[in-house]
Structure formats: C-alpha cells, structure tokens
Design a protein around this motif. Structure first.
Motif, PDB file in Angstrom:
ATOM      1  N   GLU A   1      40.423  31.127  40.819  1.00  0.00           N
ATOM      2  CA  GLU A   1      39.370  31.903  41.476  1.00  0.00           C
ATOM      3  C   GLU A   1      39.907  33.238  41.968  1.00  0.00           C
ATOM      4  O   GLU A   1      39.223  34.262  41.897  1.00  0.00           O
ATOM      5  CB  GLU A   1      38.799  31.098  42.650  1.00  0.00           C
ATOM      6  N   LYS A   2      41.160  33.206  42.477  1.00  0.00           N
ATOM      7  CA  LYS A   2      41.776  34.450  42.946  1.00  0.00           C
ATOM      8  C   LYS A   2      41.979  35.418  41.793  1.00  0.00           C
ATOM      9  O   LYS A   2      41.679  36.616  41.906  1.00  0.00           O
ATOM     10  CB  LYS A   2      43.114  34.126  43.614  1.00  0.00           C
ATOM     11  N   ALA A   3      42.469  34.881  40.658  1.00  0.00           N
ATOM     12  CA  ALA A   3      42.689  35.725  39.484  1.00  0.00           C
ATOM     13  C   ALA A   3      41.369  36.293  38.975  1.00  0.00           C
ATOM     14  O   ALA A   3      41.285  37.472  38.588  1.00  0.00           O
ATOM     15  CB  ALA A   3      43.379  34.924  38.387  1.00  0.00           C
ATOM     16  N   ARG A   4      40.326  35.448  38.963  1.00  0.00           N
ATOM     17  CA  ARG A   4      39.009  35.910  38.509  1.00  0.00           C
ATOM     18  C   ARG A   4      38.484  37.005  39.425  1.00  0.00           C
ATOM     19  O   ARG A   4      37.935  38.021  38.962  1.00  0.00           O
ATOM     20  CB  ARG A   4      38.035  34.738  38.479  1.00  0.00           C
ATOM     21  N   ALA A   5      38.663  36.800  40.760  1.00  0.00           N
ATOM     22  CA  ALA A   5      38.200  37.808  41.712  1.00  0.00           C
ATOM     23  C   ALA A   5      38.946  39.121  41.528  1.00  0.00           C
ATOM     24  O   ALA A   5      38.353  40.216  41.596  1.00  0.00           O
ATOM     25  CB  ALA A   5      38.381  37.283  43.143  1.00  0.00           C
ATOM     26  N   GLU A   6      40.250  39.029  41.273  1.00  0.00           N
ATOM     27  CA  GLU A   6      41.046  40.245  41.058  1.00  0.00           C
ATOM     28  C   GLU A   6      40.608  40.953  39.783  1.00  0.00           C
ATOM     29  O   GLU A   6      40.560  42.193  39.735  1.00  0.00           O
ATOM     30  CB  GLU A   6      42.534  39.873  40.988  1.00  0.00           C
ATOM     31  N   GLN A   7      40.296  40.164  38.738  1.00  0.00           N
ATOM     32  CA  GLN A   7      39.805  40.763  37.497  1.00  0.00           C
ATOM     33  C   GLN A   7      38.470  41.460  37.715  1.00  0.00           C
ATOM     34  O   GLN A   7      38.236  42.565  37.203  1.00  0.00           O
ATOM     35  CB  GLN A   7      39.680  39.687  36.424  1.00  0.00           C
ATOM     36  N   GLU A   8      37.596  40.798  38.488  1.00  0.00           N
ATOM     37  CA  GLU A   8      36.287  41.390  38.785  1.00  0.00           C
ATOM     38  C   GLU A   8      36.455  42.682  39.575  1.00  0.00           C
ATOM     39  O   GLU A   8      35.770  43.677  39.328  1.00  0.00           O
ATOM     40  CB  GLU A   8      35.428  40.391  39.572  1.00  0.00           C
ATOM     41  N   MET A   9      37.388  42.655  40.531  1.00  0.00           N
ATOM     42  CA  MET A   9      37.627  43.852  41.337  1.00  0.00           C
ATOM     43  C   MET A   9      38.183  44.978  40.464  1.00  0.00           C
ATOM     44  O   MET A   9      37.783  46.153  40.607  1.00  0.00           O
ATOM     45  CB  MET A   9      38.606  43.528  42.466  1.00  0.00           C
ATOM     46  N   ALA A  10      39.117  44.599  39.552  1.00  0.00           N
ATOM     47  CA  ALA A  10      39.696  45.607  38.667  1.00  0.00           C
ATOM     48  C   ALA A  10      38.620  46.210  37.772  1.00  0.00           C
ATOM     49  O   ALA A  10      38.605  47.429  37.538  1.00  0.00           O
ATOM     50  CB  ALA A  10      40.809  44.986  37.828  1.00  0.00           C
ATOM     51  N   ARG A  11      37.726  45.335  37.259  1.00  0.00           N
ATOM     52  CA  ARG A  11      36.637  45.846  36.412  1.00  0.00           C
ATOM     53  C   ARG A  11      35.718  46.756  37.211  1.00  0.00           C
ATOM     54  O   ARG A  11      35.256  47.803  36.722  1.00  0.00           O
ATOM     55  CB  ARG A  11      35.850  44.685  35.800  1.00  0.00           C
ATOM     56  N   ALA A  12      35.432  46.353  38.458  1.00  0.00           N
ATOM     57  CA  ALA A  12      34.553  47.171  39.298  1.00  0.00           C
ATOM     58  C   ALA A  12      35.194  48.520  39.593  1.00  0.00           C
ATOM     59  O   ALA A  12      34.528  49.567  39.554  1.00  0.00           O
ATOM     60  CB  ALA A  12      34.249  46.431  40.603  1.00  0.00           C
ATOM     61  N   GLU A  13      36.500  48.491  39.896  1.00  0.00           N
ATOM     62  CA  GLU A  13      37.194  49.748  40.181  1.00  0.00           C
ATOM     63  C   GLU A  13      37.229  50.633  38.942  1.00  0.00           C
ATOM     64  O   GLU A  13      37.098  51.865  39.040  1.00  0.00           O
ATOM     65  CB  GLU A  13      38.618  49.439  40.664  1.00  0.00           C
ATOM     66  N   SER A  14      37.427  49.989  37.778  1.00  0.00           N
ATOM     67  CA  SER A  14      37.446  50.759  36.529  1.00  0.00           C
ATOM     68  C   SER A  14      36.083  51.381  36.277  1.00  0.00           C
ATOM     69  O   SER A  14      35.985  52.559  35.871  1.00  0.00           O
ATOM     70  CB  SER A  14      37.835  49.838  35.371  1.00  0.00           C
ATOM     71  N   ALA A  15      35.028  50.595  36.515  1.00  0.00           N
ATOM     72  CA  ALA A  15      33.673  51.116  36.312  1.00  0.00           C
ATOM     73  C   ALA A  15      33.394  52.248  37.285  1.00  0.00           C
ATOM     74  O   ALA A  15      32.773  53.269  36.925  1.00  0.00           O
ATOM     75  CB  ALA A  15      32.646  49.993  36.482  1.00  0.00           C
TER      76      ALA A  15
END
Length: 256
Positions: free
Chosen positions: A223-237
């Motif tokens: 879940e932590k890894a998924r959240a970090e991926q989501e955050m990275a995608r959001a920051e990239s967007a």
C-alpha cells in the motif's frame, strides 16, 4: 467404644502413592508427537473452561484389585468432563467421585494393536462404560471410532462422514485426519475439529499470528509503494500541467 486399629478399614491409596505411568515410552517419536498434539490443542482451545481434564500415557485407576494386579497400561489420550481442571499424576477414580474418562483415543502400533482392539476395548465397554472409543494408527493414518450401546454394553462402530471424519458426540467436536507438518514431522495427524476447523496448538496459533503479521506488513508495504507511485504520478502530472501553462503563457506574451 473405640475399635481396635485392625478393624478400621484403610482408605485406598491416592495418586501420590500410586505409580503414575508404566515407565514405557511411546512407540515412536511420531506417536509421542501425535499424543501431545491432541492434548495440547484441546487444552488451548478450552483454555477458558475449568470443567474438564485431558491427559495421556498415564495410569487410570478404577479399582483396588487393579492396584494389586496391575498389568494395564493407561490410555494414550483421554478426556474427562464435569471435573475439576487441575494437575494430576494419575487419574484415581475414587478420588474423583468414581468418575472415569468420557473419551479415549488409543494410538495403534504393532506392539499394542491387539491389546487395544481386544482387552482394552472390552475393559472400556464392560467396566468403564466408556461412552466413546477411538483408534488411530499414526503411521497409516487410519481412524476408527466406537460408541457404547448402553443396553448391550457393547461398542457400535461410528459411521464416518464422507471425508472420513468422526463425530465425538460426548465433546461436541469432531476427529479428523489432516496432513500437516509439526516439529519438522510431516504426517497425517489426527486433529480435533470444531465446525470443520482444526483446533490449533499454541505453537500453531503463534505461527499463524506471525504469518498474519508478516502478511499485514507485506500488504502495508504494498500500500505504501502504491501510494508513493500515485504521488509520483500526481507530481509528474502537476509538473506537466505547470510546464504546459508556462508554455501557453510564453505564447501569449509573444502575441500573434
């Protein structure tokens, strides 16, 4: 009038002065392990109860005659209901209000099978009036059970369920053979079951809790890894949006 001491009946000996076992070890380490699994799992499952006793490989004394001529080995596993739950060196019926075991399980071997199927079976039925009697071979995994016909004083074979399990009506439980690995030993183990679920030992419960904790930890990491991926995608967007906005602002400043 005081009676001479020779006329005063002597009370029968108690568990502190009687042999508590036959001095013979279980036939194999597997037999010993199987006995311990049955005893420990029921002790743990009924930890909140105070009205039973479960023991194994210890003498059960049922008559003074037996004391004088004792060639009878105790049951491998036995359960007594409606009694005080406390440590005992042996089960002495006259110290327990005449109470004897309600369920006995004998673990078969080449050296004991004949006695278990004949002498002990007759004793349990005719003298003890034992309600339920089970025989299990740890090597082959074969299980059979008997229920006492009170009118005839004989045992009637318990009809197994489709999967081979046997109802232990006296205890409200089931006995079933399940493959397992206990203390590095892989074998078909005889287990107590309640509503189809194995009654685990304390060690098994601890292992299950460790596995559950490890699974929860792994899930938390996922879940932590998924959240970090989501955050990275959001920051990239967000970065792309800002870059696009800056490019549009630059175009507006240049004009047509």
């Amino acid at each position: 009038m005081t009676l001479p001491s020779s006329f005063i009946p002597k009370p029968p000996p108690g568990q502190n002065s009687l042999p508590c076992d036959d001095g013979e070890p279980m036939d194999t380490p597997l037999h010993r392990l199987q006995m311990n699994v049955l005893i420990d799992s029921l002790e743990d499952a009924w930890a909140e109860r105070s009205d039973f006793y479960v023991g194994g490989n210890m003498f059960v004394y049922f008559s003074e005659l037996q004391i004088k001529n004792n060639d009878f080995r105790g049951p491998d596993v036995f359960v007594v209901l409606n009694c005080e739950r406390k440590p005992r060196k042996s089960w002495v019926a006259w110290e327990e209000g005449g109470k004897l075991p309600d369920v006995v399980i004998e673990l078969l071997s080449e050296s004991t099978a004949n006695v278990d199927r004949n002498q002990k079976k007759q004793l349990y039925a005719r003298v003890w009036r034992l309600p339920e009697y089970f025989l299990f071979d740890p090597e082959s995994g074969e299980l059979e059970g008997y229920r006492l016909n009170g009118l005839k004083g004989e045992y009637v074979r318990i009809e197994p369920e489709p999967n081979g399990d046997l109802q232990v009506a006296t205890l409200g439980l089931t006995l079933g053979v399940r493959p397992g690995r206990i203390h590095l030993q892989e074998a078909p183990f005889l287990r107590w079951l309640s509503n189809g679920k194995i009654l685990p030992t304390e060690r098994e419960m601890a292992a299950e809790q460790r596995a559950l904790a490890a699974s929860s930890s792994a899930l938390a990491e996922q879940e932590k890894a998924r959240a970090e991926q989501e955050m990275a995608r959001a920051e990239s967007a967000e970065a792309r949006a800002k870059a696009l906005e800056a490019e549009l602002e630059l175009l507006r400043r240049r004009g047509p």
